[in-house]
Write a protein that holds these residues in place. Sequence first.
Motif, PDB file in Angstrom:
ATOM      1  N   VAL A 108       0.844  -1.192   0.000  1.00  0.00           N
ATOM      2  CA  VAL A 108       0.000   0.000   0.000  1.00  0.00           C
ATOM      3  C   VAL A 108       0.883   1.247   0.000  1.00  0.00           C
ATOM      4  CG1 VAL A 108      -1.767   1.291   1.271  1.00  0.00           C
ATOM      5  CG2 VAL A 108      -1.828  -1.221   1.231  1.00  0.00           C
ATOM      6  N   VAL A 109       0.532   2.218  -0.842  1.00  0.00           N
ATOM      7  CA  VAL A 109       1.251   3.489  -0.877  1.00  0.00           C
ATOM      8  C   VAL A 109       0.578   4.448   0.094  1.00  0.00           C
ATOM      9  CG1 VAL A 109       2.001   5.433  -2.298  1.00  0.00           C
ATOM     10  CG2 VAL A 109       1.899   3.124  -3.285  1.00  0.00           C
ATOM     11  N   VAL A 110       1.302   4.899   1.108  1.00  0.00           N
ATOM     12  CA  VAL A 110       0.736   5.761   2.139  1.00  0.00           C
ATOM     13  C   VAL A 110       1.056   7.218   1.838  1.00  0.00           C
ATOM     14  CG1 VAL A 110       0.815   6.379   4.583  1.00  0.00           C
ATOM     15  CG2 VAL A 110       0.841   3.967   3.896  1.00  0.00           C
ATOM     16  N   HIS A 111       0.039   8.064   1.926  1.00  0.00           N
ATOM     17  CA  HIS A 111       0.197   9.501   1.761  1.00  0.00           C
ATOM     18  C   HIS A 111      -0.151  10.160   3.095  1.00  0.00           C
ATOM     19  CE1 HIS A 111       0.390   9.055  -2.657  1.00  0.00           C
ATOM     20  NE2 HIS A 111      -0.547   8.123  -2.484  1.00  0.00           N
ATOM     21  N   ASP A 112       0.818  10.773   3.745  1.00  0.00           N
ATOM     22  CA  ASP A 112       0.579  11.440   5.020  1.00  0.00           C
ATOM     23  C   ASP A 112      -0.011  12.821   4.751  1.00  0.00           C
ATOM     24  OD1 ASP A 112       1.598   9.539   7.058  1.00  0.00           O
ATOM     25  OD2 ASP A 112       3.431   9.731   5.870  1.00  0.00           O
ATOM     26  N   SER A 113      -1.301  12.841   4.479  1.00  0.00           N
ATOM     27  CA  SER A 113      -1.947  14.083   4.049  1.00  0.00           C
ATOM     28  C   SER A 113      -3.453  13.951   4.201  1.00  0.00           C
ATOM     29  CB  SER A 113      -1.601  14.362   2.582  1.00  0.00           C
ATOM     30  OG  SER A 113      -2.368  15.436   2.063  1.00  0.00           O
ATOM     31  N   ARG A 114      -4.096  15.076   4.346  1.00  0.00           N
ATOM     32  CA  ARG A 114      -5.548  15.110   4.247  1.00  0.00           C
ATOM     33  C   ARG A 114      -5.917  14.911   2.781  1.00  0.00           C
ATOM     34  NH1 ARG A 114     -10.074  16.369   6.906  1.00  0.00           N
ATOM     35  NH2 ARG A 114     -11.805  17.315   5.762  1.00  0.00           N
ATOM     36  N   LEU A 125      -5.024  15.475  -2.681  1.00  0.00           N
ATOM     37  CA  LEU A 125      -4.343  15.672  -1.410  1.00  0.00           C
ATOM     38  C   LEU A 125      -4.278  17.151  -1.063  1.00  0.00           C
ATOM     39  CD1 LEU A 125      -1.353  13.173  -1.783  1.00  0.00           C
ATOM     40  CD2 LEU A 125      -3.679  12.737  -0.956  1.00  0.00           C
ATOM     41  N   ALA A 126      -3.865  17.440   0.168  1.00  0.00           N
ATOM     42  CA  ALA A 126      -3.826  18.822   0.642  1.00  0.00           C
ATOM     43  C   ALA A 126      -2.867  19.683  -0.172  1.00  0.00           C
ATOM     44  CB  ALA A 126      -3.440  18.854   2.121  1.00  0.00           C
ATOM     45  N   ASP A 127      -1.834  19.079  -0.750  1.00  0.00           N
ATOM     46  CA  ASP A 127      -0.876  19.846  -1.545  1.00  0.00           C
ATOM     47  C   ASP A 127      -1.319  20.039  -2.994  1.00  0.00           C
ATOM     48  OD1 ASP A 127      -0.545  17.335  -2.628  1.00  0.00           O
ATOM     49  OD2 ASP A 127       1.565  17.126  -2.082  1.00  0.00           O
ATOM     50  N   GLY A 128      -2.531  19.593  -3.309  1.00  0.00           N
ATOM     51  CA  GLY A 128      -3.068  19.765  -4.652  1.00  0.00           C
ATOM     52  C   GLY A 128      -2.831  18.605  -5.590  1.00  0.00           C
ATOM     53  N   LYS A 129      -2.034  17.652  -5.179  1.00  0.00           N
ATOM     54  CA  LYS A 129      -1.749  16.492  -6.030  1.00  0.00           C
ATOM     55  C   LYS A 129      -3.005  15.643  -6.162  1.00  0.00           C
ATOM     56  CE  LYS A 129       2.257  14.786  -5.546  1.00  0.00           C
ATOM     57  NZ  LYS A 129       3.444  14.079  -4.987  1.00  0.00           N
ATOM     58  N   PRO A 265     -19.897  11.295  13.254  1.00  0.00           N
ATOM     59  CA  PRO A 265     -19.131  10.848  12.087  1.00  0.00           C
ATOM     60  C   PRO A 265     -18.261  11.969  11.528  1.00  0.00           C
ATOM     61  CG  PRO A 265     -21.408  10.100  11.954  1.00  0.00           C
ATOM     62  CD  PRO A 265     -21.344  11.072  13.100  1.00  0.00           C
ATOM     63  N   ASN A 266     -17.042  11.625  11.170  1.00  0.00           N
ATOM     64  CA  ASN A 266     -16.062  12.601  10.702  1.00  0.00           C
ATOM     65  C   ASN A 266     -16.079  12.640   9.167  1.00  0.00           C
ATOM     66  OD1 ASN A 266     -13.941  14.429  10.876  1.00  0.00           O
ATOM     67  ND2 ASN A 266     -12.381  12.827  10.896  1.00  0.00           N
ATOM     68  N   ALA A 267     -17.160  13.170   8.607  1.00  0.00           N
ATOM     69  CA  ALA A 267     -17.356  13.127   7.153  1.00  0.00           C
ATOM     70  C   ALA A 267     -17.408  14.494   6.497  1.00  0.00           C
ATOM     71  CB  ALA A 267     -18.640  12.360   6.831  1.00  0.00           C
ATOM     72  N   ALA A 268     -17.334  15.562   7.272  1.00  0.00           N
ATOM     73  CA  ALA A 268     -17.442  16.912   6.701  1.00  0.00           C
ATOM     74  C   ALA A 268     -16.167  17.287   5.959  1.00  0.00           C
ATOM     75  CB  ALA A 268     -17.724  17.929   7.807  1.00  0.00           C
ATOM     76  N   GLY A 269     -16.320  18.065   4.923  1.00  0.00           N
ATOM     77  CA  GLY A 269     -15.178  18.605   4.201  1.00  0.00           C
ATOM     78  C   GLY A 269     -14.473  17.642   3.274  1.00  0.00           C
ATOM     79  N   GLY A 271     -15.880  16.597   0.400  1.00  0.00           N
ATOM     80  CA  GLY A 271     -16.364  16.813  -0.954  1.00  0.00           C
ATOM     81  C   GLY A 271     -17.435  15.846  -1.401  1.00  0.00           C
ATOM     82  N   LEU A 272     -17.979  15.088  -0.471  1.00  0.00           N
ATOM     83  CA  LEU A 272     -18.926  14.035  -0.835  1.00  0.00           C
ATOM     84  C   LEU A 272     -20.318  14.558  -1.158  1.00  0.00           C
ATOM     85  CD1 LEU A 272     -17.871  11.453   1.901  1.00  0.00           C
ATOM     86  CD2 LEU A 272     -17.254  11.421  -0.521  1.00  0.00           C
ATOM     87  N   GLU A 273     -20.707  15.645  -0.485  1.00  0.00           N
ATOM     88  CA  GLU A 273     -22.078  16.150  -0.677  1.00  0.00           C
ATOM     89  C   GLU A 273     -22.345  16.497  -2.143  1.00  0.00           C
ATOM     90  OE1 GLU A 273     -20.720  17.308   3.509  1.00  0.00           O
ATOM     91  OE2 GLU A 273     -19.866  17.287   1.496  1.00  0.00           O
ATOM     92  N   ALA A 274     -21.377  17.113  -2.784  1.00  0.00           N
ATOM     93  CA  ALA A 274     -21.577  17.567  -4.163  1.00  0.00           C
ATOM     94  C   ALA A 274     -21.665  16.417  -5.151  1.00  0.00           C
ATOM     95  CB  ALA A 274     -20.430  18.501  -4.562  1.00  0.00           C
TER      96      ALA A 274
END
Length: 452
Positions: A108-114, A125-129, A265-269, A271-274
Amino acid sequence: MTFDYDLFVIGGGSGGVRAARVAAGEWGARVGLAEESRMGGTCVIRGCVPKKLMVFASGFPEAIADARAYGWDVTDGRFDWPVFRASLERELDRLEGAYRNTLKTAGVVVHDSRARVVDPHCVELADGKRFSTKHILIATGGWPFVPDIPGAELAITSNEVFHMPELPKRALVVGGGYIASEFACILHGLGVEVSQYYRGAQILRGFDDEARGMVANAMQARGIGVHCGTDALRLERRLGGICAVATDGTEREFDVVLYATGRRPNAAGLGLEALGVQFGRQGEILVDEWSQTAVPSIFAVGDVTDRVNLTPVAIREGHAFADTVFGGRPTKFAHEMIPSAVFTQPELGSVGMTEEEARARGPIEVYATSFRPMRSLFAGRQDRVMMKLVVDAQSRVVLGCHIVAPDAGEFIQLAAIAIRMGATKEDFDRTVAVHPTMAEELVTMKRPVRQA
């Protein structure tokens, strides 16, 4: 279409890690995983594991007292919170490393990012990637909920309790669920003067009434101030500490106020609603029996779905998802007959129906016993334990088992196997007792204490 990944998991907790590991390691999928905090999620970093270690630490004063009663020449010592906290942090570092190694070994490739979801087949990812992916799994768990009252910023939650700079002398725990009740017992065992406020009539709602009443009585007998029908109206910083102004008209000062009033539940922000993913009243992601959302390529497991919020459940959901989507083995996880334990003092173990639930379903028999166990009886303590079986009066199938006793969590795991297999009361009766043990009472209760 060629994707960067077959699966991209958002969330590195128990459910997400299991799904990623199985999809990649067992089924050969190309998997990416993003975690904005520490790998391991709530259970490993700020939940089950550190909490259970605190449970162990809090039990030593009673063990020392028992040792004296058994003839050992021991004296009470002083609990050194900084020493314990440093050891705890080292253990959490070790466990996080183990989780990372497990993912690395599986490929598994892990990305330490939101990360957030851009469209049904793209995450950012948070850096735009950005990465394209055939499937997306949301496993972002839950987050402590603190009511919006004046002074709420003065309180801590279960996230911060493990990192307190020093142990308080006086603590208020607000809430009546298992997290609140466990921390009330933990802090009390570590020498803190503890009060617990709960707005309901009795703590541990959802558990068997008789069992939770026994736990509440035991907590009060140990010196924990359990105040039901009471809530905090506001918190104020004063010279003596944090003052909690309560609905019962009292104003009490504490060094720490811990809110354990549920999790959301930690689901806000994300982008799922749209995208058309549907949510429930508490903000949970709605999924079907395959953990699939209204968007076919997006799935969700664990506490973010608010089905049964337990770590082993999230793990089973994640595994079932991976087997279904990548292993060609359609697997549904049945959210029933799930055993659970509350690590209060004494512990409460439960599986199946409560007496109240079973009574509403049809005729039942209740087999129950309460007694002073040998170990604490010899030490001169007044502790009592309870063993309880709820039985269908017609089929004789055991519908539920509830245990209040030291190590009840260990007992209930084994009882759950028999009950999950559909054991009858007569199956229990045919089982020879192991003597002398507390658990032998589960197979020696011959007459029902009541019928309904």
